[in-house]
Design an enzyme around this catalytic site. Structure first.
Site, short mmCIF file in Angstrom:
data_model
loop_
_atom_site.label_atom_id
_atom_site.label_comp_id
_atom_site.label_asym_id
_atom_site.label_seq_id
_atom_site.Cartn_x
_atom_site.Cartn_y
_atom_site.Cartn_z
N GLY A 120 59.34 -41.88 28.71
CA GLY A 120 59.97 -41.95 30.03
C GLY A 120 60.21 -43.34 30.60
O GLY A 120 61.13 -43.54 31.39
N ASP B 133 52.48 -38.49 38.55
CA ASP B 133 52.60 -37.12 39.05
C ASP B 133 51.19 -36.56 39.25
O ASP B 133 50.55 -36.82 40.28
CB ASP B 133 53.42 -36.33 38.03
CG ASP B 133 53.75 -34.92 38.47
OD1 ASP B 133 53.78 -34.66 39.68
OD2 ASP B 133 53.99 -34.07 37.59
N SER B 134 50.64 -35.83 38.29
CA SER B 134 49.28 -35.31 38.44
C SER B 134 48.24 -36.43 38.38
O SER B 134 47.13 -36.28 38.88
CB SER B 134 48.98 -34.28 37.33
OG SER B 134 48.82 -34.93 36.10
N THR C 152 48.07 -38.79 33.06
CA THR C 152 48.51 -39.76 32.05
C THR C 152 47.96 -41.15 32.35
O THR C 152 47.33 -41.77 31.48
CB THR C 152 50.06 -39.79 32.01
OG1 THR C 152 50.53 -38.48 31.75
CG2 THR C 152 50.54 -40.75 30.94
N LEU C 153 48.19 -41.64 33.55
CA LEU C 153 47.76 -43.01 33.85
C LEU C 153 46.24 -43.12 33.88
O LEU C 153 45.67 -44.16 33.51
CB LEU C 153 48.37 -43.51 35.15
CG LEU C 153 49.86 -43.87 35.04
CD1 LEU C 153 50.37 -44.47 36.34
CD2 LEU C 153 50.10 -44.85 33.89
N ASP D 194 63.26 -37.05 31.92
CA ASP D 194 63.99 -35.99 31.23
C ASP D 194 63.62 -34.59 31.69
O ASP D 194 62.56 -34.36 32.27
CB ASP D 194 63.72 -36.07 29.73
CG ASP D 194 62.31 -35.59 29.39
OD1 ASP D 194 61.34 -36.12 29.97
OD2 ASP D 194 62.18 -34.66 28.58
N ARG E 168 68.04 -38.44 30.23
CA ARG E 168 67.38 -39.75 30.28
C ARG E 168 68.37 -40.89 30.47
O ARG E 168 68.05 -41.92 31.04
CB ARG E 168 66.61 -40.01 28.98
CG ARG E 168 65.41 -39.11 28.74
CD ARG E 168 64.58 -39.69 27.59
NE ARG E 168 63.68 -38.71 26.99
CZ ARG E 168 62.45 -38.45 27.42
NH1 ARG E 168 61.99 -39.10 28.46
NH2 ARG E 168 61.70 -37.57 26.80
P1 IMP Z 1 51.18 -37.01 35.09
O1 IMP Z 1 50.33 -37.17 33.87
O2 IMP Z 1 51.18 -35.59 35.59
O3 IMP Z 1 50.95 -38.01 36.16
O4 IMP Z 1 52.67 -37.12 34.64
C1 IMP Z 1 53.20 -38.16 34.04
C2 IMP Z 1 54.33 -37.73 33.13
O5 IMP Z 1 54.88 -36.42 33.45
C3 IMP Z 1 55.43 -38.69 33.33
O6 IMP Z 1 55.30 -39.77 32.45
C4 IMP Z 1 56.65 -37.86 33.04
O7 IMP Z 1 56.94 -37.91 31.66
C5 IMP Z 1 56.29 -36.44 33.38
N1 IMP Z 1 56.83 -36.04 34.70
C6 IMP Z 1 56.15 -35.80 35.82
N2 IMP Z 1 56.97 -35.47 36.84
C7 IMP Z 1 58.23 -35.51 36.31
C8 IMP Z 1 59.53 -35.27 36.87
O8 IMP Z 1 59.75 -34.95 38.05
N3 IMP Z 1 60.59 -35.41 36.01
C9 IMP Z 1 60.43 -35.75 34.70
N4 IMP Z 1 59.24 -36.00 34.15
C10 IMP Z 1 58.14 -35.87 34.94
MG MG Z 2 56.59 -39.68 30.51
#
Ligand code: IMP
Ligand code: MG
Length: 185
Positions: free
Chosen positions: A43, A105-106, A109-110, A161, A167
């Site tokens: 991403g 988002d959640s 990942t970070l 995506d 993308r």
């Molecule tokens: P997290 O681990 O939930 O914080 O999400 C991180 C990953 O989820 C990002 O690197 C994105 O690849 C994917 N993601 C979260 N929200 C979106 C969105 O609204 N559109 C597309 N990808 C998302």
């Molecule tokens: Mg991503």
């Protein structure tokens, strides 16, 4: 601008303007130091490319690499299982590191990647995301540099995506009302 079921949220000029401001803030913090920038694939590839070029004028010496992270799931819903598929070969010990992703988002990942990077003993680790969806956080996490804070809506474009599509769009769009529901499995 409407693209079928997509509605533009951030036009290209707005994204580029914000990236210029973010580069200035990053350059202020890391002035006079070499910086290792690590982007998360897939991403972040477009955001990182533009951010790195915006940083060029501040003459920070950069090393750039990518790590591959998978979060399993489909369409607009992640399963919550995040795995690091490919780590960097760069030496991170005593380095200043900026971890870059497209969207926070959640927080899974970070959180996971930061925990891993800290085991490599960088002298400094900061995180940078273009988009932040704080209302969807499941693990407490705050990024140091944030482009835009958005509501809990699914967005695509500029690297982000939906099933690997969209993308390439130079702008960011959200799914028009109701479409998020329609694509969730
Ligand atoms: P997290 O681990 O939930 O914080 O999400 C991180 C990953 O989820 C990002 O690197 C994105 O690849 C994917 N993601 C979260 N929200 C979106 C969105 O609204 N559109 C597309 N990808 C998302
Ligand atoms: Mg991503």
């Amino acid at each position: 601008m409407q693209h079928g079921r997509l509605k533009t949220l951030f036009p290209e000029s707005v994204i580029q303007g914000r990236i210029a401001e973010m580069a200035w803030s990053i350059a202020e913090i890391f002035r006079g130091n070499e910086l290792v920038i690590l982007g998360l694939l897939r991403g972040s590839f477009i955001f990182l490319a533009d951010l790195a070029r915006a940083l060029h004028k501040y003459q920070l010496p950069l090393k750039i690499d990518f790590m591959m992270v998978s979060s399993y799931g489909s369409d607009t819903r992640s399963s919550g299982v995040v795995e690091i598929e490919n780590k960097t070969d760069l030496e991170l010990k005593d380095q200043k590191v900026l971890l870059v992703d497209d969207i926070l988002d959640s927080g899974r990942t970070l959180h996971l990647v930061s925990e891993y990077l800290l085991t490599q003993n960088p002298s400094c680790l900061r995180t940078c995301v273009l988009l932040d969806k704080p209302s969807h956080r499941e693990i407490p996490f705050q990024a140091d540099f944030v482009g835009f804070t958005i509501p809990n809506t699914f967005v695509v474009g500029y690297g982000l995506d939906l099933n690997n599509r969209y993308r390439e769009m130079p702008y960011i769009s959200c799914l028009a009302d109701g479409e998020g529901e329609a694509v969730q499995k």
